[in-house]
Write a protein that holds these residues in place. Structure first.
Motif, short mmCIF file in Angstrom:
data_model
loop_
_atom_site.label_atom_id
_atom_site.label_comp_id
_atom_site.label_asym_id
_atom_site.label_seq_id
_atom_site.Cartn_x
_atom_site.Cartn_y
_atom_site.Cartn_z
N GLY A 172 55.11 57.00 34.74
CA GLY A 172 56.44 56.52 35.04
C GLY A 172 56.85 56.56 36.50
O GLY A 172 58.03 56.43 36.82
N ILE A 173 55.90 56.69 37.41
CA ILE A 173 56.27 56.77 38.82
C ILE A 173 56.39 55.39 39.47
O ILE A 173 56.82 55.28 40.60
N GLY A 174 55.99 54.34 38.77
CA GLY A 174 56.09 53.00 39.32
C GLY A 174 55.11 52.06 38.64
O GLY A 174 54.34 52.47 37.76
N SER A 175 55.17 50.79 39.03
CA SER A 175 54.30 49.77 38.44
C SER A 175 53.04 49.61 39.29
O SER A 175 53.12 49.45 40.51
N PHE A 176 51.91 49.65 38.61
CA PHE A 176 50.62 49.43 39.27
C PHE A 176 49.91 48.21 38.67
O PHE A 176 48.70 48.07 38.84
N ALA A 177 50.66 47.35 37.99
CA ALA A 177 50.06 46.22 37.28
C ALA A 177 49.30 45.30 38.22
O ALA A 177 48.16 44.89 37.93
N THR A 178 49.90 44.95 39.35
CA THR A 178 49.25 44.02 40.27
C THR A 178 47.98 44.62 40.84
O THR A 178 46.96 43.93 40.97
N ARG A 179 48.01 45.91 41.18
CA ARG A 179 46.81 46.55 41.73
C ARG A 179 45.72 46.62 40.67
O ARG A 179 44.54 46.40 40.98
N ILE A 180 46.09 46.90 39.43
CA ILE A 180 45.09 46.93 38.36
C ILE A 180 44.47 45.56 38.20
O ILE A 180 43.25 45.41 37.99
N SER A 181 45.29 44.51 38.31
CA SER A 181 44.77 43.15 38.21
C SER A 181 43.76 42.88 39.32
O SER A 181 42.70 42.28 39.09
N HIS A 182 44.06 43.34 40.53
CA HIS A 182 43.11 43.17 41.64
C HIS A 182 41.80 43.90 41.35
O HIS A 182 40.71 43.40 41.67
N TYR A 183 41.88 45.09 40.78
CA TYR A 183 40.66 45.86 40.49
C TYR A 183 39.76 45.08 39.53
O TYR A 183 38.54 45.02 39.73
N TRP A 184 40.36 44.48 38.50
CA TRP A 184 39.54 43.73 37.54
C TRP A 184 39.00 42.45 38.16
O TRP A 184 37.89 42.02 37.82
N CYS A 185 39.75 41.87 39.08
CA CYS A 185 39.23 40.70 39.80
C CYS A 185 38.03 41.09 40.66
O CYS A 185 37.05 40.32 40.77
N GLU A 186 38.09 42.25 41.29
CA GLU A 186 36.95 42.73 42.06
C GLU A 186 35.74 42.96 41.16
O GLU A 186 34.60 42.64 41.53
N LEU A 187 35.97 43.51 39.98
CA LEU A 187 34.88 43.72 39.03
C LEU A 187 34.30 42.38 38.57
O LEU A 187 33.09 42.27 38.36
N ALA A 188 35.16 41.37 38.45
CA ALA A 188 34.68 40.04 38.08
C ALA A 188 33.78 39.47 39.17
O ALA A 188 32.74 38.87 38.89
N GLN A 189 34.16 39.67 40.42
CA GLN A 189 33.32 39.20 41.53
C GLN A 189 31.97 39.91 41.53
O GLN A 189 30.93 39.28 41.78
N GLU A 190 31.98 41.20 41.27
CA GLU A 190 30.71 41.94 41.23
C GLU A 190 29.84 41.44 40.09
O GLU A 190 28.61 41.31 40.25
N ALA A 191 30.44 41.15 38.94
CA ALA A 191 29.68 40.64 37.81
C ALA A 191 29.09 39.27 38.13
O ALA A 191 27.93 38.98 37.79
N ASP A 192 29.87 38.41 38.79
CA ASP A 192 29.34 37.10 39.19
C ASP A 192 28.19 37.24 40.16
O ASP A 192 27.21 36.50 40.12
N ALA A 193 28.29 38.21 41.06
CA ALA A 193 27.25 38.41 42.07
C ALA A 193 25.92 38.81 41.44
O ALA A 193 24.85 38.44 41.94
N ARG A 194 25.98 39.53 40.33
CA ARG A 194 24.73 39.91 39.66
C ARG A 194 24.36 38.96 38.52
O ARG A 194 23.42 39.22 37.78
N GLY A 195 25.13 37.86 38.40
CA GLY A 195 24.79 36.84 37.43
C GLY A 195 25.23 37.12 36.01
O GLY A 195 24.73 36.50 35.07
N ASP A 196 26.17 38.03 35.82
CA ASP A 196 26.66 38.37 34.48
C ASP A 196 27.96 37.62 34.23
O ASP A 196 29.06 38.14 34.46
N ALA A 197 27.84 36.38 33.76
CA ALA A 197 29.01 35.53 33.58
C ALA A 197 29.95 36.07 32.50
O ALA A 197 31.17 35.97 32.62
N ASP A 198 29.39 36.61 31.42
CA ASP A 198 30.23 37.14 30.34
C ASP A 198 31.10 38.31 30.83
O ASP A 198 32.29 38.38 30.52
N ALA A 199 30.49 39.20 31.58
CA ALA A 199 31.25 40.33 32.10
C ALA A 199 32.32 39.87 33.08
O ALA A 199 33.43 40.42 33.11
N ALA A 200 32.00 38.84 33.86
CA ALA A 200 32.98 38.32 34.82
C ALA A 200 34.18 37.71 34.08
O ALA A 200 35.33 37.95 34.47
N GLU A 201 33.91 36.96 33.04
CA GLU A 201 34.99 36.35 32.27
C GLU A 201 35.85 37.41 31.59
O GLU A 201 37.08 37.32 31.56
#
Length: 381
Positions: A172-201
């Motif tokens: 309850g100290i504040g909203s971290f939704a946007t930062r969490i979204s960025h983290y998952w986008c970074e994970l998607a980029q990493e998955a794309d870089a290693r060729g794991d399309a399903d994990a990226a999606e």
């Protein structure tokens, strides 16, 4: 052997006198310690306020030696070491506090937090993470989690960062939704870089769920679709981005125009981009429209933009046009754009602190140093 009662009567006053004298000596010693330790402490504090950190450290060390059981003096000394960048000494002070068996629980948690900060400042991120994790469930819990979030971001451990951010949001100290979204986008980029399309999606889906209104997942999804050759799906993702975040759409406007042209949809794409350009002209939207215009229209559009905004990049593109296509006022517009862009380069820069000024100074107004301005402007260096 029978003791003479007279000796007992004489011994009692003597024993009383010795006890009284011993208590007085002990009291005097205690008073002296209590007087000297604060005196050394306040001396160190005064030196610290006067920015004499070397002398302040000596005073605090003297205070700690006079009163080795004072936790506050140890904290003051350790924090001063940390501020000076002497992290090893700060660590030793705070570790010494943690090893004391008589330290109250609240002071022990405070020492643990100070030790974690020492490791963080020293760049010992593994040890800092361990120290901050030891603070879970303490009054320093929130500060420790925020520090862990910073550590995970620095080490690019996006999954761990998402977990910590989710727990912070639940607290309850504040909203971290946007930062969490960025983290998952970074994970998607990493998955794309290693060729794991399903994990990226899957990661992008988590990003959209974390922050449905965040622009990055839509932008990144369109880029993924375009790389995979699914141009129509890329346009759909970017259309969603354009509706939700028209300002961010500029980042992909040139790619959107090229993709639309390849599908024979140049006319509707030009209409959509033109609407955004009319609201807020910028060079990215201008570049996208030039891809969709015929050469004559593109030349006219460049010159019209230059009249509105004297951008150097647009002026450079206008210079590529044949002079016969220039309007009468365009030469003046190009000169104004170049002059505007050159203004920051006409300054002098102090070699000691980097302070920039339009006039040459023998003494820098920023750091007060003498003869630190090279007698050449920035563009000549």
């Amino acid at each position: 052997m029978v003791l003479d009662p007279l000796w007992l009567l004489l011994a009692l006053p003597v024993a009383f006198a010795l006890g009284w004298l011993g208590s007085r000596l002990e009291m005097r010693e205690w008073v002296r310690e209590q007087r000297d330790a604060p005196k050394a402490y306040f001396k160190g504090l005064n030196l610290l306020l006067n920015e004499q950190q070397d002398k302040a450290i000596d005073a605090f060390i003297e205070a700690v030696q006079d009163d080795p059981h004072s936790a506050d003096l140890h904290f003051a000394l350790g924090n001063l070491f940390r501020r000076r960048g002497e992290f090893e000494r700060a660590v030793r002070v705070h570790q010494h506090l943690l090893q004391r068996g008589d330290l109250p629980g609240a002071e022990r948690e405070r020492a643990q937090h100070a030790l974690a900060q020492d490791f963080m400042k020293a760049g010992l991120f593994d040890r800092a993470e361990e120290a901050f994790r030891a603070l879970e469930g303490t009054p320093f819990d929130t500060e420790a989690r925020l520090a862990l979030l910073t550590l995970h971001e620095r080490s690019r451990d996006w999954r761990a960062a998402a977990e910590v951010a989710a727990r912070l949001e639940k607290s309850g100290i504040g909203s971290f939704a946007t930062r969490i979204s960025h983290y998952w986008c970074e994970l998607a980029q990493e998955a794309d870089a290693r060729g794991d399309a399903d994990a990226a999606e899957a990661a992008l889906q988590r990003a959209r769920e974390a922050a449905p209104n965040a622009p990055r997942p839509w932008l990144q999804e369109g880029e993924r679709q375009l790389r995979a050759g699914r141009t129509a799906q890329a346009l759909q993702s970017w259309d969603a981005l354009r509706v939700r975040h028209p300002a961010v759409f500029s980042l992909v406007a040139p790619a959107y125009a090229q993709a639309a042209s390849s599908l024979g949809q140049a006319a509707p794409a030009r209409e959509q981009i033109q609407a955004l350009y009319d609201q807020q002209p910028d060079t990215d939207l201008l570049g996208a429209l030039r891809r969709l215009d015929d050469p004559a229209t593109a030349a006219q559009r460049l010159q019209a933009h230059l009249r509105q905004q004297p951008a150097l990049s647009v002026a450079a593109q206008v210079l590529e046009l044949p002079p016969a296509e220039w309007a009468e006022d365009i030469r003046t517009r190009v000169q104004a754009s170049v002059a505007r862009a050159a203004q920051p380069l006409q300054r002098y820069r102090c070699a000691a602190c980097g302070f920039e000024a339009r006039n040459y100074f023998w003494q820098c107004p920023g750091c007060q140093s003498w003869d630190t301005y090279p007698p050449r402007r920035i563009e000549d260096l």
